[in-house]
Design a protein around this motif. Sequence first.
Motif, PDB file in Angstrom:
ATOM      1  N   LEU A  64      -0.716  13.162  -0.645  1.00  0.00           N
ATOM      2  CA  LEU A  64      -1.011  11.939  -1.387  1.00  0.00           C
ATOM      3  C   LEU A  64      -0.651  12.143  -2.851  1.00  0.00           C
ATOM      4  N   GLU A  65       0.035  11.181  -3.415  1.00  0.00           N
ATOM      5  CA  GLU A  65       0.395  11.218  -4.825  1.00  0.00           C
ATOM      6  C   GLU A  65      -0.714  10.576  -5.646  1.00  0.00           C
ATOM      7  N   SER A  66      -0.582  10.637  -6.957  1.00  0.00           N
ATOM      8  CA  SER A  66      -1.602  10.123  -7.879  1.00  0.00           C
ATOM      9  C   SER A  66      -2.008   8.688  -7.581  1.00  0.00           C
ATOM     10  N   LEU A  67      -1.028   7.817  -7.411  1.00  0.00           N
ATOM     11  CA  LEU A  67      -1.342   6.405  -7.159  1.00  0.00           C
ATOM     12  C   LEU A  67      -2.056   6.221  -5.828  1.00  0.00           C
ATOM     13  N   ALA A  68      -1.666   6.984  -4.829  1.00  0.00           N
ATOM     14  CA  ALA A  68      -2.319   6.888  -3.521  1.00  0.00           C
ATOM     15  C   ALA A  68      -3.751   7.391  -3.606  1.00  0.00           C
ATOM     16  N   LEU A  69      -3.977   8.457  -4.359  1.00  0.00           N
ATOM     17  CA  LEU A  69      -5.340   8.967  -4.536  1.00  0.00           C
ATOM     18  C   LEU A  69      -6.204   7.946  -5.273  1.00  0.00           C
ATOM     19  N   ALA A  70      -5.631   7.296  -6.273  1.00  0.00           N
ATOM     20  CA  ALA A  70      -6.366   6.262  -7.013  1.00  0.00           C
ATOM     21  C   ALA A  70      -6.693   5.084  -6.096  1.00  0.00           C
ATOM     22  N   GLU A  71      -5.716   4.675  -5.264  1.00  0.00           N
ATOM     23  CA  GLU A  71      -5.965   3.573  -4.334  1.00  0.00           C
ATOM     24  C   GLU A  71      -7.042   3.942  -3.321  1.00  0.00           C
ATOM     25  N   LEU A  72      -6.989   5.166  -2.825  1.00  0.00           N
ATOM     26  CA  LEU A  72      -8.005   5.626  -1.878  1.00  0.00           C
ATOM     27  C   LEU A  72      -9.387   5.604  -2.524  1.00  0.00           C
ATOM     28  N   ALA A  73      -9.474   6.069  -3.771  1.00  0.00           N
ATOM     29  CA  ALA A  73     -10.751   6.049  -4.488  1.00  0.00           C
ATOM     30  C   ALA A  73     -11.266   4.619  -4.632  1.00  0.00           C
ATOM     31  N   LEU A  74     -10.384   3.672  -4.950  1.00  0.00           N
ATOM     32  CA  LEU A  74     -10.786   2.270  -5.077  1.00  0.00           C
ATOM     33  C   LEU A  74     -11.283   1.705  -3.750  1.00  0.00           C
ATOM     34  N   ARG A  75     -10.603   2.047  -2.676  1.00  0.00           N
ATOM     35  CA  ARG A  75     -11.032   1.578  -1.351  1.00  0.00           C
ATOM     36  C   ARG A  75     -12.425   2.119  -1.010  1.00  0.00           C
ATOM     37  N   VAL A  76     -12.657   3.387  -1.321  1.00  0.00           N
ATOM     38  CA  VAL A  76     -13.965   3.994  -1.055  1.00  0.00           C
ATOM     39  C   VAL A  76     -15.030   3.341  -1.927  1.00  0.00           C
ATOM     40  N   GLU A  77     -14.701   3.092  -3.189  1.00  0.00           N
ATOM     41  CA  GLU A  77     -15.651   2.410  -4.077  1.00  0.00           C
ATOM     42  C   GLU A  77     -16.041   1.047  -3.515  1.00  0.00           C
ATOM     43  N   ASP A  78     -15.046   0.289  -3.077  1.00  0.00           N
ATOM     44  CA  ASP A  78     -15.309  -1.052  -2.545  1.00  0.00           C
ATOM     45  C   ASP A  78     -16.128  -0.994  -1.259  1.00  0.00           C
ATOM     46  N   GLU A  79     -15.816  -0.041  -0.407  1.00  0.00           N
ATOM     47  CA  GLU A  79     -16.480   0.049   0.893  1.00  0.00           C
ATOM     48  C   GLU A  79     -17.915   0.549   0.785  1.00  0.00           C
ATOM     49  N   TYR A  80     -18.137   1.557  -0.062  1.00  0.00           N
ATOM     50  CA  TYR A  80     -19.436   2.228  -0.089  1.00  0.00           C
ATOM     51  C   TYR A  80     -20.251   1.991  -1.361  1.00  0.00           C
ATOM     52  N   GLY A  81     -19.696   1.241  -2.306  1.00  0.00           N
ATOM     53  CA  GLY A  81     -20.445   0.913  -3.515  1.00  0.00           C
ATOM     54  C   GLY A  81     -20.683   2.090  -4.432  1.00  0.00           C
ATOM     55  N   VAL A  82     -19.835   3.099  -4.356  1.00  0.00           N
ATOM     56  CA  VAL A  82     -19.938   4.248  -5.251  1.00  0.00           C
ATOM     57  C   VAL A  82     -18.898   4.087  -6.355  1.00  0.00           C
ATOM     58  N   ARG A  83     -19.027   4.842  -7.418  1.00  0.00           N
ATOM     59  CA  ARG A  83     -18.077   4.764  -8.526  1.00  0.00           C
ATOM     60  C   ARG A  83     -17.538   6.152  -8.846  1.00  0.00           C
ATOM     61  N   PHE A  84     -16.247   6.177  -9.186  1.00  0.00           N
ATOM     62  CA  PHE A  84     -15.585   7.400  -9.627  1.00  0.00           C
ATOM     63  C   PHE A  84     -15.039   7.163 -11.025  1.00  0.00           C
ATOM     64  N   GLU A  85     -14.999   8.203 -11.829  1.00  0.00           N
ATOM     65  CA  GLU A  85     -14.380   8.124 -13.146  1.00  0.00           C
ATOM     66  C   GLU A  85     -12.865   8.107 -12.952  1.00  0.00           C
ATOM     67  N   ALA A  86     -12.152   7.566 -13.920  1.00  0.00           N
ATOM     68  CA  ALA A  86     -10.695   7.432 -13.816  1.00  0.00           C
ATOM     69  C   ALA A  86     -10.008   8.779 -13.588  1.00  0.00           C
ATOM     70  N   ASP A  87     -10.490   9.823 -14.218  1.00  0.00           N
ATOM     71  CA  ASP A  87      -9.842  11.123 -14.095  1.00  0.00           C
ATOM     72  C   ASP A  87     -10.207  11.873 -12.809  1.00  0.00           C
ATOM     73  N   GLU A  88     -11.151  11.385 -12.056  1.00  0.00           N
ATOM     74  CA  GLU A  88     -11.562  12.067 -10.834  1.00  0.00           C
ATOM     75  C   GLU A  88     -10.520  11.973  -9.721  1.00  0.00           C
ATOM     76  N   ALA A  89      -9.753  10.894  -9.690  1.00  0.00           N
ATOM     77  CA  ALA A  89      -8.764  10.718  -8.624  1.00  0.00           C
ATOM     78  C   ALA A  89      -7.780  11.885  -8.597  1.00  0.00           C
ATOM     79  N   GLU A  90      -7.387  12.371  -9.757  1.00  0.00           N
ATOM     80  CA  GLU A  90      -6.473  13.518  -9.814  1.00  0.00           C
ATOM     81  C   GLU A  90      -7.114  14.759  -9.193  1.00  0.00           C
ATOM     82  N   ALA A  91      -8.411  14.944  -9.409  1.00  0.00           N
ATOM     83  CA  ALA A  91      -9.109  16.116  -8.866  1.00  0.00           C
ATOM     84  C   ALA A  91      -9.192  16.057  -7.342  1.00  0.00           C
TER      85      ALA A  91
END
Length: 86
Positions: free
Chosen positions: A36-63
């Motif tokens: 997964l590339e950076s944009l895909a990781l960011a999209e995955l994080a957004l999908r998880v946020e929407d589905e489960y109501g959790v939040r990630f910081e912008a820099d966490e997707a890279e980690a």
Amino acid sequence: MTAEIRDFLLESLAEMKYSTDEIGEDTVLGPAGADLESLALAELALRVEDEYGVRFEADEAEAFAGLTVGEFCAVVAQRISTSAAT
């Protein structure tokens, strides 16, 4: 809970046009595994946020690139339980 998160993750990756055939609990999300590339990781994080109501910081997707599927699911499960407790 982690099994449900894993299923959602695999479903999301399939919707994002990634092959999930070789992805298991120990597969790294980034270039060393699921590739997964950076944009895909960011999209995955957004999908998880929407589905489960959790939040990630912008820099966490890279980690996330260094995490395995199992580790990522554990992080999400921890966030869910933490947000439910507050």
